[in-house]
Design a protein around this motif. Sequence first.
Motif, short mmCIF file in Angstrom:
data_model
loop_
_atom_site.label_atom_id
_atom_site.label_comp_id
_atom_site.label_asym_id
_atom_site.label_seq_id
_atom_site.Cartn_x
_atom_site.Cartn_y
_atom_site.Cartn_z
N ALA A 137 122.16 6.91 -18.97
CA ALA A 137 121.01 7.26 -18.13
C ALA A 137 120.86 8.76 -17.90
O ALA A 137 119.75 9.27 -17.79
N TYR A 138 121.99 9.48 -17.80
CA TYR A 138 121.94 10.89 -17.39
C TYR A 138 122.70 11.85 -18.31
O TYR A 138 122.76 13.04 -18.03
N LEU B 76 126.18 6.00 -16.51
CA LEU B 76 125.97 7.44 -16.27
C LEU B 76 125.75 8.21 -17.57
O LEU B 76 124.93 9.12 -17.62
N LYS B 77 126.47 7.82 -18.61
CA LYS B 77 126.30 8.50 -19.89
C LYS B 77 124.94 8.19 -20.50
O LYS B 77 124.23 9.08 -20.97
N VAL C 213 125.87 12.06 -18.56
CA VAL C 213 127.11 12.48 -17.90
C VAL C 213 128.30 11.94 -18.67
O VAL C 213 128.37 10.75 -18.97
#
Length: 170
Positions: free
Chosen positions: A146-147, A143-144, A149
Motif C-alpha cells: 500500500a505504501y 505496508l509494503k 514501506v
Amino acid sequence: MSTFGKEFRVTTYGESHCKSVGCIIDGVPPGMSLTEDDIQPQLTRRRPGQSKLTTPRNEKDRVTIQSGCEFGYTLGTPIALTVQNQDQRPRDYSETDFFPRPSHADWTYLQKYGVKASSGGGRSSARETIGRVAAGAVAEKYLKEAYGVEIVAFVSSVGAVEMGLMKEEQ
C-alpha cells in the motif's frame, strides 16, 4: 492482553501445550494477495529448536489460513491464522504444581487467572508470540504493497561484540 490495535486489530489465542496457537486479524482490506507463503518466512525465523541457545522443542510452525482469504486474496473479513502444536507435553511441567519456575510467568499466570495452566505459564509461553509474528507478517505485506514501506531489522551488537568487532578494540 490478548487483543490489541484499533484499525488493524489482532487477537491471539492458545497456550504452549494445547492443540494450536494463532490469531484473528481484523482490519485487512479486501483484495490484497495473501497466502501462507507470505507469512511462513517470519514464523520460520522465530521457530524454536534452531540453535543450542533455544528450547530443544522442535515444532515446524506451519501456518494455515483458516478464513478471511479466498483464492489467495483477502476478503476484508477477519483472517484466522492457525499453527498446530505437535510436540504437546503438558505433563513435563507437573513439578510446577508445587514450585513455580524462576524467570517464568507461572506465578504471574496463577495470580492473573486464578488457575494453573498444565504447561506452567500458559498464555505467557513464547509459543504465544506466534500469533503476533504472523499478524506482523500480514501487516508488513500490507505496508509494503500500500505504501512502499520496507521493514528491515538486524542486531548491531551483543554485549561487547559490535558488528564482528570487540567494542574494546575500537
